[in-house]
Design a protein around this motif. Structure first.
Motif, mmCIF file in Angstrom:
data_model
loop_
_atom_site.group_PDB
_atom_site.id
_atom_site.type_symbol
_atom_site.label_atom_id
_atom_site.label_comp_id
_atom_site.label_asym_id
_atom_site.label_seq_id
_atom_site.Cartn_x
_atom_site.Cartn_y
_atom_site.Cartn_z
ATOM 1 N N SER A 2 0.825 -1.093 0.014
ATOM 2 C CA SER A 2 0.149 0.014 0.102
ATOM 3 C C SER A 2 0.958 1.060 -0.063
ATOM 4 N N ARG A 43 -14.023 8.789 6.309
ATOM 5 C CA ARG A 43 -14.340 7.801 5.853
ATOM 6 C C ARG A 43 -15.998 7.529 5.846
ATOM 7 N N VAL A 163 -16.352 -1.591 0.967
ATOM 8 C CA VAL A 163 -14.819 -1.869 0.823
ATOM 9 C C VAL A 163 -14.669 -2.752 -0.418
ATOM 10 N N TYR A 187 -3.393 -2.905 -2.173
ATOM 11 C CA TYR A 187 -4.729 -1.923 -1.507
ATOM 12 C C TYR A 187 -4.198 -0.455 -2.247
ATOM 13 N N LYS A 190 -9.013 0.085 -3.177
ATOM 14 C CA LYS A 190 -9.812 -0.986 -3.291
ATOM 15 C C LYS A 190 -8.795 -2.145 -3.213
ATOM 16 N N TYR A 218 -6.484 -6.319 3.786
ATOM 17 C CA TYR A 218 -7.534 -5.776 4.492
ATOM 18 C C TYR A 218 -6.898 -4.832 5.782
ATOM 19 N N ALA A 221 -6.415 -1.466 4.511
ATOM 20 C CA ALA A 221 -7.679 -0.673 4.466
ATOM 21 C C ALA A 221 -8.074 -0.040 5.933
ATOM 22 N N HIS A 224 -5.450 2.659 7.143
ATOM 23 C CA HIS A 224 -5.814 3.754 6.233
ATOM 24 C C HIS A 224 -6.927 4.785 7.006
ATOM 25 N N ASP A 225 -7.825 3.891 7.245
ATOM 26 C CA ASP A 225 -9.040 4.708 7.769
ATOM 27 C C ASP A 225 -8.505 5.237 9.065
#
Length: 343
Positions: A2, A43, A163, A187, A190, A218, A221, A224-225
């Motif tokens: 990522s 988000r 997601v 990632y 997506k 995942y 993800a 990141h959030d």
């Protein structure tokens, strides 16, 4: 794997390969576009979509609002609307290379994904090459639900926004990832995974390989959030490898050799620099051991607070000092002593 970049509203979608808008800021703007930006950064993607649509209705020539709206459509896997919205933005502002690059990425992906099947399992939108999966649809849904629950438990975070997970045949994955030769998953807003196959002599069944890569991506993800895209690469990859290791052990041969030879990277070398392709294995393994030490000693709750501090704009050194009550240099020395006792 990522990567992320902080952006301003003037350069909303100025992304590189393997990156997408980490957080968006704005100035001298208010109303629905400003609210859409705040929702996007938090988000709350459904709220952001509603606000961005209103901003475009109020001002159809608002290029930044169009760029953000296109991104939101893209993340929800509504590629036709994303394409139409970004094309409109480019007609209004042909010099916007950021939007042009984003549109180019979409146009590379669309032919690969055109004939894919779709199956939604909250909060996941899943696209896959029908007839090529190592698991049936029921097992895939169970795997996704377990990923959401079991990885989310450690991060104390369960996204309520879409997601997207896309499973490609290997040649399709290679086309989408382009220059990231060593990536086995990706990632970029997506989750993109190659469809694994059972190989002769492989120690990992294809279904478990899919789980291993999914848990890794995942985690990106969630990180990141929680950090609003501001987590440094080493910690991002280290945490993803920690989750991956719950499925299969991480190989540490390069790390052990570097430890015994006294040539590990200094922690400060990791803070903001990109990974060196020539030493990728060692960097990933050391990141895993660094993140593992922090979690083992202080727990996941403290790590989550650290990620949120990064999202508030704290530099990594300041966030570490705030949560672990020590300077990073002193923490590094403690880590080296811990390694001698435990390896």
């Amino acid at each position: 794997m990522s990567g992320f970049r902080r952006l301003t509203a003037a350069g909303l979608l100025c992304v590189s390969l393997c990156a997408y808008p980490a957080a968006v800021s704005f100035c001298e703007d208010s109303g629905d576009f400003a609210a859409a930006v705040v929702a996007y950064n938090d988000r709350r993607l459904d709220d952001a979509l509603v606000r961005a649509k209103k901003a475009v209705r109020e001002n159809p020539r608002h290029v930044d609002a169009l760029a953000l709206l296109g991104e939101l459509y893209y993340l929800k896997q509504d590629l036709s609307q994303a394409k139409e919205t970004w094309e409109k933005a480019l007609r209004l502002a042909p010099s916007r290379q950021d939007v042009r690059q984003r549109l180019g990425q979409l146009q590379r992906e669309a032919p690969v994904e055109k004939n894919m099947a779709r199956s939604d399992t909250y909060p996941f939108v899943v696209r896959f090459a029908e007839g090529q999966m190592p698991v049936d649809l029921g097992e895939l849904r169970l795997l996704l639900r377990d990923t959401y629950r079991l990885v989310g438990q450690q991060f104390q975070y369960f996204p309520d926004h879409t997601v997207t997970v896309i499973l490609y045949p290997q040649e399709g994955f290679n086309q989408v990832k382009q220059l990231i030769h060593q990536a086995v998953g990706l990632y970029d807003g997506k989750i993109r995974l190659p469809i694994p196959h059972n190989l002769a002599g492989s120690r990992i069944p294809a279904s478990q390989e899919l789980k291993r890569i999914l848990w890794h991506e995942y985690t990106h993800a969630l990180v990141h959030d929680l950090s609003k895209g501001q987590c440094p690469i080493w910690l991002n990859e280290g945490l993803a490898s920690l989750q991956e290791s719950r499925v299969y052990d991480i190989h540490l041969d390069d790390f052990r050799e570097a430890l015994n030879s006294g040539v590990l990277f200094r922690w400060e070398q990791f803070w903001n620099q990109p990974y060196d392709p020539k030493q990728l294995a060692l960097q990933y393994q050391q990141a895993y051991m660094m993140a593992g030490y922090l979690v083992k000693r202080w727990g996941w709750s403290t790590m989550v607070v650290l990620l949120k501090r990064l999202g508030e704009g704290y530099p990594i050194e300041d966030a570490i000092k705030a949560e672990y009550k020590t300077e990073s240099a002193a923490l590094e020395k403690e880590w080296l002593l811990w390694l001698k006792r435990n390896m």
